[in-house]
Design a protein around this motif. Structure first.
Motif, mmCIF file in Angstrom:
data_model
loop_
_atom_site.group_PDB
_atom_site.id
_atom_site.type_symbol
_atom_site.label_atom_id
_atom_site.label_comp_id
_atom_site.label_asym_id
_atom_site.label_seq_id
_atom_site.Cartn_x
_atom_site.Cartn_y
_atom_site.Cartn_z
ATOM 1 N N UNK A 163 -17.176 2.588 -18.641
ATOM 2 C CA UNK A 163 -18.033 2.068 -17.577
ATOM 3 C C UNK A 163 -19.448 2.607 -17.648
ATOM 4 N N UNK A 164 -19.618 3.786 -18.246
ATOM 5 C CA UNK A 164 -20.954 4.367 -18.341
ATOM 6 C C UNK A 164 -21.872 3.650 -19.297
ATOM 7 N N UNK A 165 -21.321 2.757 -20.120
ATOM 8 C CA UNK A 165 -22.150 2.029 -21.089
ATOM 9 C C UNK A 165 -22.218 0.533 -20.782
ATOM 10 N N UNK A 166 -21.712 0.138 -19.612
ATOM 11 C CA UNK A 166 -21.705 -1.280 -19.264
ATOM 12 C C UNK A 166 -23.137 -1.799 -19.135
ATOM 13 N N UNK A 167 -23.424 -2.879 -19.816
ATOM 14 C CA UNK A 167 -24.727 -3.541 -19.701
ATOM 15 C C UNK A 167 -24.482 -5.042 -19.793
ATOM 16 N N UNK A 168 -24.358 -5.706 -18.662
ATOM 17 C CA UNK A 168 -24.104 -7.139 -18.648
ATOM 18 C C UNK A 168 -25.319 -7.873 -18.102
ATOM 19 N N UNK A 169 -25.613 -9.020 -18.668
ATOM 20 C CA UNK A 169 -26.776 -9.788 -18.241
ATOM 21 C C UNK A 169 -26.386 -11.245 -18.031
ATOM 22 N N UNK A 170 -27.033 -11.882 -17.103
ATOM 23 C CA UNK A 170 -26.744 -13.273 -16.811
ATOM 24 C C UNK A 170 -27.453 -13.678 -15.536
ATOM 25 N N UNK A 171 -26.979 -14.750 -14.916
ATOM 26 C CA UNK A 171 -27.585 -15.222 -13.680
ATOM 27 C C UNK A 171 -27.118 -14.396 -12.500
ATOM 28 N N UNK A 172 -27.956 -14.230 -11.504
ATOM 29 C CA UNK A 172 -27.582 -13.474 -10.321
ATOM 30 C C UNK A 172 -26.603 -14.281 -9.463
ATOM 31 N N UNK A 189 -14.705 -3.206 4.208
ATOM 32 C CA UNK A 189 -16.135 -3.392 3.980
ATOM 33 C C UNK A 189 -16.382 -4.013 2.620
ATOM 34 N N UNK A 190 -15.561 -3.653 1.643
ATOM 35 C CA UNK A 190 -15.656 -4.231 0.295
ATOM 36 C C UNK A 190 -14.262 -4.589 -0.187
ATOM 37 N N UNK A 191 -14.112 -5.785 -0.715
ATOM 38 C CA UNK A 191 -12.876 -6.206 -1.374
ATOM 39 C C UNK A 191 -13.272 -6.647 -2.770
ATOM 40 N N UNK A 192 -12.965 -5.797 -3.751
ATOM 41 C CA UNK A 192 -13.466 -6.003 -5.113
ATOM 42 C C UNK A 192 -12.338 -5.853 -6.128
ATOM 43 N N UNK A 193 -12.533 -6.369 -7.344
ATOM 44 C CA UNK A 193 -11.549 -6.137 -8.402
ATOM 45 C C UNK A 193 -11.419 -4.643 -8.675
ATOM 46 N N UNK A 194 -10.215 -4.199 -8.964
ATOM 47 C CA UNK A 194 -9.969 -2.773 -9.197
ATOM 48 C C UNK A 194 -9.872 -2.509 -10.708
ATOM 49 N N UNK A 195 -11.050 -2.320 -11.324
ATOM 50 C CA UNK A 195 -11.103 -2.086 -12.764
ATOM 51 C C UNK A 195 -11.474 -0.651 -13.105
ATOM 52 N N UNK A 196 -11.605 0.209 -12.083
ATOM 53 C CA UNK A 196 -11.968 1.604 -12.294
ATOM 54 C C UNK A 196 -10.691 2.445 -12.224
ATOM 55 N N UNK A 230 -23.433 -14.271 -9.486
ATOM 56 C CA UNK A 230 -22.353 -14.829 -10.291
ATOM 57 C C UNK A 230 -21.170 -13.870 -10.404
ATOM 58 N N UNK A 231 -21.464 -12.586 -10.498
ATOM 59 C CA UNK A 231 -20.411 -11.588 -10.674
ATOM 60 C C UNK A 231 -19.682 -11.316 -9.363
ATOM 61 N N UNK A 232 -18.410 -10.915 -9.479
ATOM 62 C CA UNK A 232 -17.614 -10.562 -8.295
ATOM 63 C C UNK A 232 -17.995 -9.198 -7.751
ATOM 64 N N UNK A 233 -18.706 -8.404 -8.551
ATOM 65 C CA UNK A 233 -19.222 -7.111 -8.100
ATOM 66 C C UNK A 233 -20.734 -7.157 -8.183
ATOM 67 N N UNK A 234 -21.397 -6.328 -7.401
ATOM 68 C CA UNK A 234 -22.856 -6.360 -7.383
ATOM 69 C C UNK A 234 -23.431 -5.789 -8.680
ATOM 70 N N UNK A 235 -24.581 -6.329 -9.067
ATOM 71 C CA UNK A 235 -25.266 -5.809 -10.244
ATOM 72 C C UNK A 235 -25.673 -4.351 -10.019
ATOM 73 N N UNK A 236 -26.014 -4.004 -8.775
ATOM 74 C CA UNK A 236 -26.395 -2.625 -8.462
ATOM 75 C C UNK A 236 -25.268 -1.649 -8.782
ATOM 76 N N UNK A 237 -24.028 -2.041 -8.462
ATOM 77 C CA UNK A 237 -22.914 -1.131 -8.714
ATOM 78 C C UNK A 237 -22.692 -0.928 -10.210
ATOM 79 N N UNK A 238 -22.963 -1.953 -11.011
ATOM 80 C CA UNK A 238 -22.804 -1.818 -12.456
ATOM 81 C C UNK A 238 -23.931 -0.999 -13.067
ATOM 82 N N UNK A 239 -25.123 -1.073 -12.464
ATOM 83 C CA UNK A 239 -26.277 -0.346 -12.988
ATOM 84 C C UNK A 239 -26.371 1.082 -12.480
ATOM 85 N N UNK A 240 -25.602 1.419 -11.451
ATOM 86 C CA UNK A 240 -25.674 2.762 -10.866
ATOM 87 C C UNK A 240 -25.302 3.813 -11.903
ATOM 88 N N UNK A 241 -26.130 4.828 -12.025
ATOM 89 C CA UNK A 241 -25.894 5.866 -13.026
ATOM 90 C C UNK A 241 -24.567 6.562 -12.749
#
Length: 493
Positions: free
Chosen positions: A453-462, A271-278, A464-475
């Protein structure tokens, strides 16, 4: 013989028409299924390609062997398996895989050893003094024992031995979840409970603590023992974001992986194939894991129904559960409707972490997803206590606990020392087990780790990232973790 009567002819024509309609409908459904599978097959060719950690599935003990193993034997087999996985990945990873954010690259920022210890493995925390109890801690789906680390330390500080098994398929590579499933998880739970009984020796209490899928496994263990007429081996159950019910998609998730029968469409098994950075959680998610999660919750429902049908719900030990009012992983209201409403008056409590009902945020929250917590404090008296942790008022970010005791319709309001963070509109499914100072997931992390990961705050164009912005913003951390720990400490004492 004579001609058929008009009535029989009409019946035959009617039946023939019905059969024709049914055949056309079946053909339409078949055509629709073929189209959907074709689309799914095409979609699987559009995303990123599978990497070594999606293809190399570790060989672990099967359910039968786990059921026969001791804790020491399970941990020894786990060590051998981890060593084998490490060798395989080092051989099969390509040059482009060796990035500073790949958890499988030794010395990377995301390597588990960057946190001083590989918390992907089963572990035991021993108290400093006299043993006052034993707690078995079950982590969630795609997680690792790391997610139980903070709560295990709460128990350890209060004199409990904390036993934290790694569920098969977890902590290694995402491909592990294409092989292991609920039978192995249930066997690992039973194995850990045997170790708890060995250590407790009937002299000290045993608690069973489960997070997410681990919460479902905990409930399943308790209910099945009661249904079989066996003696209860748990004095208290603690659940965190328990997976009592998942969304309807999980039930049919297996269909999404059908095209993977053909090697060209192997990616459709994911269902998801993403970079494994966690370092302690998979980002990629196989179809089989979704299907297995549904089957676990189905087993839980069946087990609860069995116990209720036998009139044995009075044997269920007290349950203390913590649940975010909004949860994108599980059906949050089902914790009340499918589990707690079935419990007897045994001292159980459901604690809900409400959304931030600040006057500014309220207009952008989805009412249909947030109002059920208010209803939980209303209506007829319940056999269990309900506590809602949330803002004092739309103009006051200070946090209060609104509690309706079991058997009462009166709501008690108690002030706390907490405040709802201004930039947080709700908790999340993954946030609850982690304090604000968690080295990886916290917003004020402590420790030696370089990746937070709890302090990640990245900004840019939508897009563009290999992972969803929602997953990065999820508390990823719980601003009310201290309150949760305090309530767990109260039942420990």
């Amino acid at each position: 013989m004579g001609n058929p009567t008009p009535g029989r002819s009409l019946l035959r024509r009617t039946l023939g028409g019905v059969v024709l309609v049914v055949r056309k409908f079946a053909a339409l459904i078949l055509l629709l299924l073929v189209v959907l599978l074709a689309l799914r097959a095409w979609q699987s060719t559009q995303g990123p390609s599978l990497r070594a950690w999606h293809k190399v599935a570790p060989v672990e003990m099967d359910a039968h062997d786990i059921a026969q193993a001791s804790w020491a034997e399970y941990v020894a087999a786990e060590q051998r398996m981890f060593d084998e996985v490490h060798r395989d990945l080092q051989d099969k990873m390509e040059a482009g895989d060796r990035t500073p954010l790949n958890r499988y690259v030794d010395g990377s920022l995301a390597s588990p050893m960057a946190f001083g210890r590989d918390w992907n493995r089963s572990f035991v925390l021993e108290p400093a003094g006299e043993v006052r109890g034993v707690a078995v801690m079950l982590h969630g789906l795609t997680d690792a024992p790391y997610s139980m680390r903070s709560l295990a330390d709460v128990y350890r500080r209060h004199g409990y031995v904390a036993i934290v098994p790694r569920m098969p398929g977890h902590g290694t590579v995402p491909a592990g979840l294409t092989r292991e499933g609920r039978k192995e998880w249930e066997a690992a739970t039973e194995m850990a409970m045997r170790e708890a009984a060995r250590r407790a020796q009937g002299r000290v209490p045993v608690h069973l603590v489960g997070y997410s899928n681990g919460g479902a496994l905990a409930v399943l263990h308790v209910m099945r023992r009661i249904a079989r007429g066996e003696r209860n081996d748990v004095e208290r159950v603690v659940l965190v974001s328990p997976m009592i019910e998942v969304n309807a998609f999980a039930r049919y998730a297996g269909l999404a992986g059908l095209p993977s029968f053909f090697p060209r469409f192997a990616r459709s098994a994911w269902l998801d194939v993403l970079p494994e950075f966690n370092a302690f959680k998979y980002n990629s998610f196989p179809v089989r894991a979704a299907r297995e999660s549904y089957l676990v919750t189905s087993d839980v429902s069946a087990a609860i129904a069995d116990v209720a049908a036998q009139g044995r719900m009075d044997r269920v030990p007290p349950i203390l559960a913590f649940q975010s009012v909004v949860d994108d992983t599980v059906n949050a209201p089902a914790v009340a409707t499918r589990l707690f409403d079935a419990l007897p008056a045994n001292g159980s409590e459901l604690v809900l972490f409400d959304v931030n009902r600040n006057r500014v945020l309220a207009p952008i929250l989805r009412t249909n997803a947030t109002q059920w917590s208010q209803a939980a404090l209303q209506g007829p008296a319940r056999r269990y206590t309900v506590t809602v942790i949330g803002t004092a008022s739309p103009d006051d970010a200070s946090v209060v606990a609104r509690t309706r005791p079991a058997g009462s319709t009166h709501v008690q309001v108690e002030a706390t020392t907490l405040r709802y963070p201004a930039d947080v509109y709700s908790l999340s499914h993954v946030a609850l087990p982690f304090p604000a100072d968690d080295p990886l997931y916290g917003n004020v992390p402590t420790g030696r780790a370089h990746l937070q990961l709890g302090t990640v705050a990245v900004r840019g164009e939508r897009n563009t990232l290999a992972v969803s912005q929602d997953s990065l913003n999820r508390l990823s951390w719980n601003p009310f973790h201290d309150d949760m720990a305090m309530r767990i400490e109260a039942v420990i004492r």
